[in-house]
Structures are given as C-alpha cells and as structure tokens.
Design an enzyme around this catalytic site. Structure first.
Site, PDB file in Angstrom:
ATOM      1  N   ASP A   1       0.894  -1.128   0.097  1.00  0.00           N
ATOM      2  CA  ASP A   1      -0.016  -0.259   0.231  1.00  0.00           C
ATOM      3  C   ASP A   1       0.949   1.008  -0.199  1.00  0.00           C
ATOM      4  O   ASP A   1       2.283   1.650  -0.032  1.00  0.00           O
ATOM      5  CB  ASP A   1      -0.888  -0.279   1.163  1.00  0.00           C
ATOM      6  CG  ASP A   1      -1.512   1.559   1.295  1.00  0.00           C
ATOM      7  OD1 ASP A   1      -2.302   1.573   0.449  1.00  0.00           O
ATOM      8  OD2 ASP A   1      -1.711   1.755   2.314  1.00  0.00           O
ATOM      9  N   SER A   2       0.125   2.810  -0.479  1.00  0.00           N
ATOM     10  CA  SER A   2       1.197   3.486  -0.279  1.00  0.00           C
ATOM     11  C   SER A   2       1.536   4.030   0.656  1.00  0.00           C
ATOM     12  O   SER A   2       2.498   4.663   1.677  1.00  0.00           O
ATOM     13  CB  SER A   2      -0.054   4.141  -0.731  1.00  0.00           C
ATOM     14  OG  SER A   2      -1.020   4.776   0.102  1.00  0.00           O
TER      15      SER A   2
ATOM     16  N   TYR B   1      -0.117   8.715  -2.491  1.00  0.00           N
ATOM     17  CA  TYR B   1      -0.022   8.652  -3.702  1.00  0.00           C
ATOM     18  C   TYR B   1      -1.627   8.855  -4.715  1.00  0.00           C
ATOM     19  O   TYR B   1      -1.841   8.937  -5.697  1.00  0.00           O
ATOM     20  CB  TYR B   1      -0.615   6.664  -4.190  1.00  0.00           C
ATOM     21  CG  TYR B   1       0.936   5.401  -3.760  1.00  0.00           C
ATOM     22  CD1 TYR B   1       1.705   6.332  -3.179  1.00  0.00           C
ATOM     23  CD2 TYR B   1       0.673   4.445  -5.017  1.00  0.00           C
ATOM     24  CE1 TYR B   1       2.814   5.555  -3.487  1.00  0.00           C
ATOM     25  CE2 TYR B   1       2.256   3.799  -4.193  1.00  0.00           C
ATOM     26  CZ  TYR B   1       3.316   4.200  -3.183  1.00  0.00           C
ATOM     27  OH  TYR B   1       3.738   3.894  -3.931  1.00  0.00           O
ATOM     28  N   GLY B   2      -2.864   9.525  -3.814  1.00  0.00           N
ATOM     29  CA  GLY B   2      -4.176   9.570  -4.255  1.00  0.00           C
ATOM     30  C   GLY B   2      -4.378  10.871  -4.673  1.00  0.00           C
ATOM     31  O   GLY B   2      -4.716  11.407  -5.647  1.00  0.00           O
TER      32      GLY B   2
ATOM     33  N   CYS C   1      -3.722  -0.759  -2.000  1.00  0.00           N
ATOM     34  CA  CYS C   1      -3.992   0.795  -2.608  1.00  0.00           C
ATOM     35  C   CYS C   1      -5.327   0.416  -3.816  1.00  0.00           C
ATOM     36  O   CYS C   1      -4.430   0.520  -5.065  1.00  0.00           O
ATOM     37  CB  CYS C   1      -2.573   1.482  -2.491  1.00  0.00           C
ATOM     38  SG  CYS C   1      -2.692   3.151  -2.885  1.00  0.00           S
TER      39      CYS C   1
ATOM     40  N   THR D   1      -5.148   3.834  -5.255  1.00  0.00           N
ATOM     41  CA  THR D   1      -5.137   4.394  -6.279  1.00  0.00           C
ATOM     42  C   THR D   1      -3.984   3.142  -7.007  1.00  0.00           C
ATOM     43  O   THR D   1      -4.161   3.986  -8.476  1.00  0.00           O
ATOM     44  CB  THR D   1      -4.008   5.585  -5.698  1.00  0.00           C
ATOM     45  OG1 THR D   1      -5.395   6.082  -4.573  1.00  0.00           O
ATOM     46  CG2 THR D   1      -3.516   6.024  -6.731  1.00  0.00           C
TER      47      THR D   1
ATOM     48  N   GLU E   1      -5.987   9.360   9.654  1.00  0.00           N
ATOM     49  CA  GLU E   1      -5.209   9.172  10.261  1.00  0.00           C
ATOM     50  C   GLU E   1      -4.818  10.003  11.725  1.00  0.00           C
ATOM     51  O   GLU E   1      -4.462   9.822  12.297  1.00  0.00           O
ATOM     52  CB  GLU E   1      -3.670   9.867   9.627  1.00  0.00           C
ATOM     53  CG  GLU E   1      -3.995   8.232   7.952  1.00  0.00           C
ATOM     54  CD  GLU E   1      -2.870   8.729   7.149  1.00  0.00           C
ATOM     55  OE1 GLU E   1      -1.782   9.334   7.560  1.00  0.00           O
ATOM     56  OE2 GLU E   1      -2.784   7.664   6.106  1.00  0.00           O
TER      57      GLU E   1
ATOM     58  N   CYS F   1     -11.377   3.304  -1.235  1.00  0.00           N
ATOM     59  CA  CYS F   1     -10.124   3.919  -0.547  1.00  0.00           C
ATOM     60  C   CYS F   1      -9.885   2.827   0.088  1.00  0.00           C
ATOM     61  O   CYS F   1     -10.074   2.366   1.268  1.00  0.00           O
ATOM     62  CB  CYS F   1      -9.910   5.272  -0.350  1.00  0.00           C
ATOM     63  SG  CYS F   1      -8.441   5.760   0.710  1.00  0.00           S
ATOM     64  N   THR F   2      -8.287   2.707   0.688  1.00  0.00           N
ATOM     65  CA  THR F   2      -8.107   1.854   1.632  1.00  0.00           C
ATOM     66  C   THR F   2      -8.173   2.342   3.235  1.00  0.00           C
ATOM     67  O   THR F   2      -9.039   1.773   4.498  1.00  0.00           O
ATOM     68  CB  THR F   2      -6.706   1.540   2.146  1.00  0.00           C
ATOM     69  OG1 THR F   2      -5.956   3.506   1.694  1.00  0.00           O
ATOM     70  CG2 THR F   2      -5.939   1.044   1.384  1.00  0.00           C
ATOM     71  N   HIS F   3      -8.777   3.582   3.720  1.00  0.00           N
ATOM     72  CA  HIS F   3      -9.189   4.460   4.540  1.00  0.00           C
ATOM     73  C   HIS F   3     -10.185   4.356   5.207  1.00  0.00           C
ATOM     74  O   HIS F   3     -10.678   4.112   6.381  1.00  0.00           O
ATOM     75  CB  HIS F   3      -8.624   5.313   4.893  1.00  0.00           C
ATOM     76  CG  HIS F   3      -7.174   6.067   4.754  1.00  0.00           C
ATOM     77  ND1 HIS F   3      -6.051   5.821   4.009  1.00  0.00           N
ATOM     78  CD2 HIS F   3      -5.923   6.112   5.904  1.00  0.00           C
ATOM     79  CE1 HIS F   3      -5.164   5.796   3.956  1.00  0.00           C
ATOM     80  NE2 HIS F   3      -4.365   6.410   5.834  1.00  0.00           N
TER      81      HIS F   3
HETATM   82  N1  DGL Z   1      -3.794   3.918   0.169  1.00  0.00           N
HETATM   83  C1  DGL Z   1      -4.756   4.818  -1.336  1.00  0.00           C
HETATM   84  C2  DGL Z   1      -5.666   4.659  -1.799  1.00  0.00           C
HETATM   85  O1  DGL Z   1      -6.952   3.682  -1.172  1.00  0.00           O
HETATM   86  C3  DGL Z   1      -5.062   6.135   0.547  1.00  0.00           C
HETATM   87  C4  DGL Z   1      -3.447   7.628   0.631  1.00  0.00           C
HETATM   88  C5  DGL Z   1      -3.301   7.090  -0.801  1.00  0.00           C
HETATM   89  O2  DGL Z   1      -3.470   8.773  -1.113  1.00  0.00           O
HETATM   90  O3  DGL Z   1      -2.017   7.353  -0.709  1.00  0.00           O
HETATM   91  O4  DGL Z   1      -5.369   4.939  -2.555  1.00  0.00           O
END
Ligand code: DGL
Length: 279
Positions: free
Chosen positions: A13-14, A45-46, A76, A78, A155, A187-189
């Site tokens: 993941d990022s 990464y987003g 991730c 993205t 976060e 998105c992961t979060h």
């Molecule tokens: N992990 C990214 C995603 O799922 C979110 C955080 C980022 O922008 O890197 O898109």
C-alpha cells in the site's frame, strides 16, 4: 505449484491504509503468512500522476517478490487504479487489486443499478471503476466523487468526529441526490469511516468494503491455484494462529507502529525500514 504453498501473501500500500486489508486477510485466511510493505516515504499516492504511481508500484512489487510471495495484493486503490494493468503485463506472479472485488460485490447486491464510488482524486480521475463496470457489460448508473479529507481524518483518529460527519455530508450529497443503493468504499482508509458514512447515507444503502472483498477473493484464488497455506506441508497446518507476518515501511517505522492500533486493533512493534528504490 503446491511447493509454493508455504510462501507468503505479499501486500503493498502507499502507507498504513493497507492494514485494513491485512485485518481482513487475518480473519479470512488466518493461516497465511503475510509480508506487508507500506510506502510511507512516498505516501500519499492519491494526488500523484499515473506515471509516478506505476513507478512506485513496480518497485513495491519487486521488493515483495524478493520475499518469496505466492500472491501479490495491491491493497491501495490508487495503485490498483493506475498500475494494475501494467503490473499484470510485466510480472508473471498472480497479482490481485482491490477494484474488481468491490465491483463484483456491488453488482451482486445492487437492486436499482445506481451505484456510487468514493476514493482519492487519482482513483476517481483514473476511470478504473467505470472501465471495470463497462468491461462487465453491465449497464449501471455510476456516480463518483473524491473525498480527499477522509484519509487525514482517519489518520488523525477522527473517523466518528462531528468534523468527519460534516465532511461526509458534503462529500456524499451527490450520492443521496443520485439515490444510489450501493456505495463502494474505494480507498484503504474508508472502512474505518463506515459508521459515519452509513449515518449519512442511511441504513438502506449498502456499503461495499473492498478490504473484505479482496480477502475473500484471495482465498478463492489461493484455493484454485492450490496455493493455500498448509497445502505443501500436507495435513497438520494447524489453526494458523502463529502464521508469521512481517511488516516493512520505507520511512522511519515509529509513526506507522503507533497508527497500526487504529487499523489493526493492536500495535505492531517489529516494523522494519527498507529502501525499495534500491531493490
Ligand atoms: N492508499 C490510498 C488509496 O487507497 C489512500 C492514501 C493515499 O493517497 O496514498 O487510494
């Protein structure tokens, strides 16, 4: 193939968000050893370009392949949106992204065909979700929107705070207007925001947790390829409670370790720092 069953599932993941996928993997596949890489030095990464995300993702896969992994999961969204087609073309290893499992589930549960997707600017801008629906030849009415403040809110430990609720109200307006019956958390979060999102969307809107879906899909893939943990060792694989799990990050690990409680329900204490650009 079964000789590789003892290998680990590699996840990247990022940054920290991919731990939502690890959490579901542990539930669905408790026996599987896991190697996790969080690219914390280069997160987020987003808001980055396709070229950059493809480059980072390639380096991340090369790192994981050095750790004898039998399946790579691009946790991730993205990276899955921008880089998965490239990674699939360039690596022979099985690689699983988070877009398809969410799309499949959304198509299974929607009744009206009105589906929403929320994600980072990059994920929404990439067109990966519309492409995936179109590829399945299913006519759906898709509404998409980026929710850039959701990641920092999670976060910062504020997923159920009034601030998060207010942002959710604003971000999710187009989805209530479009009367979606299914919303993909792209998105992961976002699985950590389920309560807040559900409060805003109402109980009738089904939220698709891509982390859960990707773990279920990983189980199917490992089974089909005869690569599930325990296979190579014959019987007696145990209940998997002690499956080894290793965690790597590209920046200093302390922040990641501290945040891991929120994502995994326990604090990781043995995270190693690596430089993937040197692999
Ligand atoms: N992990 C990214 C995603 O799922 C979110 C955080 C980022 O922008 O890197 O898109």
């Amino acid at each position: 193939m079964s000789g590789r069953a003892g290998a680990a599932v590699g996840v990247f993941d990022s940054g920290i968000g991919g731990l939502t996928v690890v959490r579901e993997l542990i539930k669905v596949l408790p026996e599987e050893p896991i190697v996790y890489l969080g690219d914390t030095a280069r997160v987020p990464y987003g808001n980055k370009s396709r070229e950059t995300v493809v480059k980072f993702s390639t380096e991340n896969v090369l790192f994981l392949l050095q750790h004898d992994v039998k399946l790579v999961i691009v946790a991730c969204h993205t990276a899955s949106s921008f880089a998965l087609p490239f990674l699939e073309r360039h690596f022979k290893h099985p690689i699983l992204g988070v877009i398809e499992p969410g799309v499949e589930m959304a198509l299974e549960v929607t009744r009206s065909g009105r589906i929403g997707v929320i994600g980072t600017q990059a994920t929404v801008g990439s067109g990966a979700y519309p492409h995936s629906f179109a590829h399945r030849n299913r006519s759906v009415r898709l509404t998409q929107a980026a929710c850039p403040l959701f990641v920092p809110l999670v976060e910062e430990g504020l997923p159920n705070d009034p601030v998060a609720r207010e942002m959710a109200r604003r971000y999710l307006r187009p989805f209530t207007a479009a009367r979606v019956d299914t919303l993909i958390l792209g998105c992961t979060h976002y699985p950590l925001l389920k309560r807040t999102i559900s409060e805003v969307m109402g109980p009738k809107v089904r939220l698709i947790d891509s982390a859960r879906q990707v773990a279920l899909k990983a189980k199917v893939i490992l089974g089909e390829m005869d690569l599930a943990a325990g296979r190579g060792r014959g019987r007696g694989g145990g209940n998997g409670s002690s499956a080894p799990r290793r965690f790597y990050v590209t920046d200093e690990p302390r922040h990641f370790e501290a945040l891991s409680v929120r994502f995994l329900g326990r604090r990781l204490g043995d995270v190693s720092r690596v430089d993937v650009a040197k692999v």
